[in-house]
Design a protein around this motif. Structure first.
Motif, PDB file in Angstrom:
ATOM      1  N   ALA A 157      20.510   1.829  -0.323  1.00  0.00           N
ATOM      2  CA  ALA A 157      19.345   0.150   0.507  1.00  0.00           C
ATOM      3  C   ALA A 157      17.712   0.508   0.313  1.00  0.00           C
ATOM      4  CB  ALA A 157      19.771   0.010   1.896  1.00  0.00           C
ATOM      5  N   GLU A 158      17.646   2.125   1.005  1.00  0.00           N
ATOM      6  CA  GLU A 158      16.391   2.594   1.272  1.00  0.00           C
ATOM      7  C   GLU A 158      15.149   2.557   0.108  1.00  0.00           C
ATOM      8  OE1 GLU A 158      14.659   7.414   2.875  1.00  0.00           O
ATOM      9  OE2 GLU A 158      16.851   6.481   3.394  1.00  0.00           O
ATOM     10  N   SER A 159      16.067   3.174  -0.579  1.00  0.00           N
ATOM     11  CA  SER A 159      15.584   3.451  -2.322  1.00  0.00           C
ATOM     12  C   SER A 159      14.960   2.211  -2.510  1.00  0.00           C
ATOM     13  CB  SER A 159      16.787   4.049  -2.830  1.00  0.00           C
ATOM     14  OG  SER A 159      16.731   5.150  -2.447  1.00  0.00           O
ATOM     15  N   ALA A 160      16.185   0.759  -2.676  1.00  0.00           N
ATOM     16  CA  ALA A 160      15.797  -0.533  -3.577  1.00  0.00           C
ATOM     17  C   ALA A 160      14.583  -0.558  -2.386  1.00  0.00           C
ATOM     18  CB  ALA A 160      16.725  -1.179  -2.907  1.00  0.00           C
ATOM     19  N   GLU A 161      14.298  -0.597  -1.224  1.00  0.00           N
ATOM     20  CA  GLU A 161      13.186  -1.624  -0.037  1.00  0.00           C
ATOM     21  C   GLU A 161      12.280  -0.465  -1.116  1.00  0.00           C
ATOM     22  OE1 GLU A 161      10.596  -3.229   2.287  1.00  0.00           O
ATOM     23  OE2 GLU A 161      12.906  -3.809   1.656  1.00  0.00           O
ATOM     24  N   LEU A 162      11.888   0.366  -1.373  1.00  0.00           N
ATOM     25  CA  LEU A 162      10.968   1.338  -1.954  1.00  0.00           C
ATOM     26  C   LEU A 162      10.782   1.241  -2.691  1.00  0.00           C
ATOM     27  CD1 LEU A 162       9.052   3.953  -2.032  1.00  0.00           C
ATOM     28  CD2 LEU A 162      11.046   4.961  -2.627  1.00  0.00           C
ATOM     29  N   TYR A 163      11.293   0.659  -3.714  1.00  0.00           N
ATOM     30  CA  TYR A 163      11.001   0.165  -5.301  1.00  0.00           C
ATOM     31  C   TYR A 163      10.435  -1.486  -4.905  1.00  0.00           C
ATOM     32  CZ  TYR A 163      12.478   3.495  -8.368  1.00  0.00           C
ATOM     33  OH  TYR A 163      11.611   4.941  -8.724  1.00  0.00           O
ATOM     34  N   ARG A 164      10.862  -2.679  -4.065  1.00  0.00           N
ATOM     35  CA  ARG A 164      10.203  -2.974  -3.905  1.00  0.00           C
ATOM     36  C   ARG A 164       9.160  -3.391  -3.593  1.00  0.00           C
ATOM     37  NH1 ARG A 164      15.696  -5.231  -2.671  1.00  0.00           N
ATOM     38  NH2 ARG A 164      16.325  -4.263  -0.397  1.00  0.00           N
ATOM     39  N   ARG A 165       8.630  -2.187  -2.417  1.00  0.00           N
ATOM     40  CA  ARG A 165       7.613  -2.500  -1.641  1.00  0.00           C
ATOM     41  C   ARG A 165       6.040  -2.034  -2.469  1.00  0.00           C
ATOM     42  NH1 ARG A 165      10.285   0.588   2.359  1.00  0.00           N
ATOM     43  NH2 ARG A 165       9.179   2.590   2.154  1.00  0.00           N
ATOM     44  N   THR A 166       6.827  -0.910  -3.547  1.00  0.00           N
ATOM     45  CA  THR A 166       6.303  -0.782  -3.961  1.00  0.00           C
ATOM     46  C   THR A 166       5.513  -1.056  -5.394  1.00  0.00           C
ATOM     47  OG1 THR A 166       7.388   1.659  -4.018  1.00  0.00           O
ATOM     48  CG2 THR A 166       5.719   0.827  -5.883  1.00  0.00           C
ATOM     49  N   LEU A 167       7.315  -2.361  -5.518  1.00  0.00           N
ATOM     50  CA  LEU A 167       6.234  -3.545  -6.507  1.00  0.00           C
ATOM     51  C   LEU A 167       5.397  -4.900  -6.057  1.00  0.00           C
ATOM     52  CD1 LEU A 167       6.861  -4.679  -9.057  1.00  0.00           C
ATOM     53  CD2 LEU A 167       8.514  -5.687  -8.479  1.00  0.00           C
ATOM     54  N   ALA A 168       5.976  -4.780  -5.008  1.00  0.00           N
ATOM     55  CA  ALA A 168       4.790  -5.576  -4.052  1.00  0.00           C
ATOM     56  C   ALA A 168       3.553  -5.316  -4.005  1.00  0.00           C
ATOM     57  CB  ALA A 168       5.036  -5.709  -2.920  1.00  0.00           C
ATOM     58  N   THR A 169       2.978  -3.630  -3.759  1.00  0.00           N
ATOM     59  CA  THR A 169       1.640  -3.217  -3.824  1.00  0.00           C
ATOM     60  C   THR A 169       1.058  -3.314  -5.148  1.00  0.00           C
ATOM     61  OG1 THR A 169       2.428  -1.565  -1.771  1.00  0.00           O
ATOM     62  CG2 THR A 169       1.042  -1.306  -3.476  1.00  0.00           C
ATOM     63  N   LEU A 170       2.294  -3.258  -6.388  1.00  0.00           N
ATOM     64  CA  LEU A 170       0.913  -2.792  -7.772  1.00  0.00           C
ATOM     65  C   LEU A 170       0.359  -3.581  -7.948  1.00  0.00           C
ATOM     66  CD1 LEU A 170       3.558   0.077  -9.254  1.00  0.00           C
ATOM     67  CD2 LEU A 170       1.408  -0.253  -8.282  1.00  0.00           C
ATOM     68  N   GLN A 171       1.603  -5.220  -7.369  1.00  0.00           N
ATOM     69  CA  GLN A 171       1.208  -6.777  -8.025  1.00  0.00           C
ATOM     70  C   GLN A 171      -0.017  -7.342  -7.359  1.00  0.00           C
ATOM     71  OE1 GLN A 171       5.276  -8.011  -8.251  1.00  0.00           O
ATOM     72  NE2 GLN A 171       5.967  -8.185  -9.724  1.00  0.00           N
ATOM     73  N   GLN A 172       0.265  -6.516  -6.103  1.00  0.00           N
ATOM     74  CA  GLN A 172      -0.686  -7.588  -4.955  1.00  0.00           C
ATOM     75  C   GLN A 172      -2.236  -6.315  -5.540  1.00  0.00           C
ATOM     76  OE1 GLN A 172      -1.238  -9.492  -2.757  1.00  0.00           O
ATOM     77  NE2 GLN A 172      -3.484  -9.503  -2.419  1.00  0.00           N
ATOM     78  N   SER A 173      -3.068  -5.355  -6.468  1.00  0.00           N
ATOM     79  CA  SER A 173      -3.065  -4.702  -6.554  1.00  0.00           C
ATOM     80  C   SER A 173      -3.936  -5.821  -7.491  1.00  0.00           C
ATOM     81  CB  SER A 173      -2.951  -3.065  -7.375  1.00  0.00           C
ATOM     82  OG  SER A 173      -4.408  -1.899  -7.458  1.00  0.00           O
ATOM     83  N   GLU A 174      -2.654  -5.164  -8.828  1.00  0.00           N
ATOM     84  CA  GLU A 174      -3.021  -5.961  -9.981  1.00  0.00           C
ATOM     85  C   GLU A 174      -3.921  -7.050  -9.734  1.00  0.00           C
ATOM     86  OE1 GLU A 174      -3.931  -6.055 -13.696  1.00  0.00           O
ATOM     87  OE2 GLU A 174      -3.089  -4.264 -13.039  1.00  0.00           O
ATOM     88  N   SER A 175      -3.031  -8.282  -9.088  1.00  0.00           N
ATOM     89  CA  SER A 175      -4.223  -9.954  -8.541  1.00  0.00           C
ATOM     90  C   SER A 175      -5.342  -9.713  -8.233  1.00  0.00           C
ATOM     91  CB  SER A 175      -2.867 -10.433  -7.402  1.00  0.00           C
ATOM     92  OG  SER A 175      -2.840 -10.258  -6.200  1.00  0.00           O
ATOM     93  N   GLU A 176      -5.455  -8.683  -7.392  1.00  0.00           N
ATOM     94  CA  GLU A 176      -6.909  -8.688  -6.818  1.00  0.00           C
ATOM     95  C   GLU A 176      -7.576  -8.056  -8.190  1.00  0.00           C
ATOM     96  OE1 GLU A 176      -6.759  -5.406  -3.468  1.00  0.00           O
ATOM     97  OE2 GLU A 176      -5.555  -7.637  -1.833  1.00  0.00           O
ATOM     98  N   LYS A 177      -7.445  -7.006  -8.727  1.00  0.00           N
ATOM     99  CA  LYS A 177      -8.196  -6.879  -9.527  1.00  0.00           C
ATOM    100  C   LYS A 177      -8.450  -8.214 -11.119  1.00  0.00           C
ATOM    101  CE  LYS A 177      -6.075  -2.142 -10.444  1.00  0.00           C
ATOM    102  NZ  LYS A 177      -5.559  -1.677 -11.652  1.00  0.00           N
TER     103      LYS A 177
END
Length: 178
Positions: A157-177
Motif C-alpha cells: 500500500a505504501e508503494s501504491a500511494e507513493l506512485y499515486r502521489r508522484t503521478l498527481a504531482t507530475l500531471q499537475q506540473s505538466e498542466s501548469e506548463k
C-alpha cells in the motif's frame, strides 16, 4: 495522450484485464525471486523455455514472449539497473519503460501492467524509481497511440500511494506548463 494511467496495490501475476505484464527480469531471464519468480511460477515452465534464446539482456533492454499460463497475452521482460552499479541509473531505468512501451506498441498491445522495476532487490530508491517510471511513461505514451491503459501494480500500500502521489504531482506540473 488518451491513455489512462493507474497505480494499484496488487499482484503483477494476477492482472487478467491487461494484455501484457512486465517482468522485472534478471539478465539471464531466469525465474528468481520477486516479480520474476512470481511471473515464472504463474506462467509455468514454458516461459523459462521461451526466455532462454532471448538472454542475456542488458540494463534498459526489453524483450517480449507469450504469457503461457498467465491470464495475459504477453510478458515483456525488462532488465532494470542495479542502483549504484549500473550507470547512468536514471537513463537505464527510463529505457526499461520506454522500450517496454515501444514493444507493446509494435505488438498491438492496448494495456500494460508494470511493477516497480529496480525498486526491490536492485536497490533503487522508491521515490526516485517512481519519478523516473511515471515521467518516462507520460513522455513516451504520445508516441504509442495504440496503448489505452498503463497500470502500475505495486507490492504494498505504501508503494501504491507513493506512485499515486508522484503521478498527481507530475500531471499537475505538466498542466501548469500548458
Amino acid at each position: 495522450m488518451n491513455a489512462s494511467l493507474e497505480c494499484f496495490q496488487g499482484d503483477i501475476a494476477h492482472q487478467p484485464d491487461v494484455d501484457a505484464v512486465v517482468n522485472a527480469a534478471n539478465a539471464r531471464l531466469h525465474p528468481g525471486g520477486g516479480v520474476a519468480g512470481a511471473l515464472h511460477r504463474a506462467a509455468g515452465p514454458e516461459l523459462d523455455r521461451a526466455c532462454r534464446p532471448l538472454a542475456p539482456i542488458r540494463p534498459g533492454e526489453a524483450v517480449i514472449t507469450e504469457a503461457f499460463g498467465l491470464p495475459n497475452r504477453h510478458v515483456i521482460h525488462c532488465l532494470g539497473p542495479v542502483y549504484g552499479v549500473d550507470e547512468p541509473a536514471d537513463d537505464l531505468l527510463a529505457a526499461c519503460y520506454r522500450n517496454a512501451l515501444t514493444l507493446a506498441e509494435a505488438h498491438g498491445i492496448a494495456s500494460v501492467a508494470f511493477p516497480a522495476i529496480s525498486a526491490g532487490a536492485f536497490g533503487y530508491p522508491p521515490a526516485d524509481a517512481a519519478r523516473v517510471a511515471l515521467a518516462t511513461v507520460l513522455t513516451t505514451l504520445p508516441d504509442c497511440p495504440h496503448i489505452e491503459r498503463v497500470r502500475f501494480v505495486l507490492f504494498d500500500a505504501e508503494s501504491a500511494e507513493l506512485y499515486r502521489r508522484t503521478l498527481a504531482t507530475l500531471q499537475q506540473s505538466e498542466s501548469e506548463k500548458r
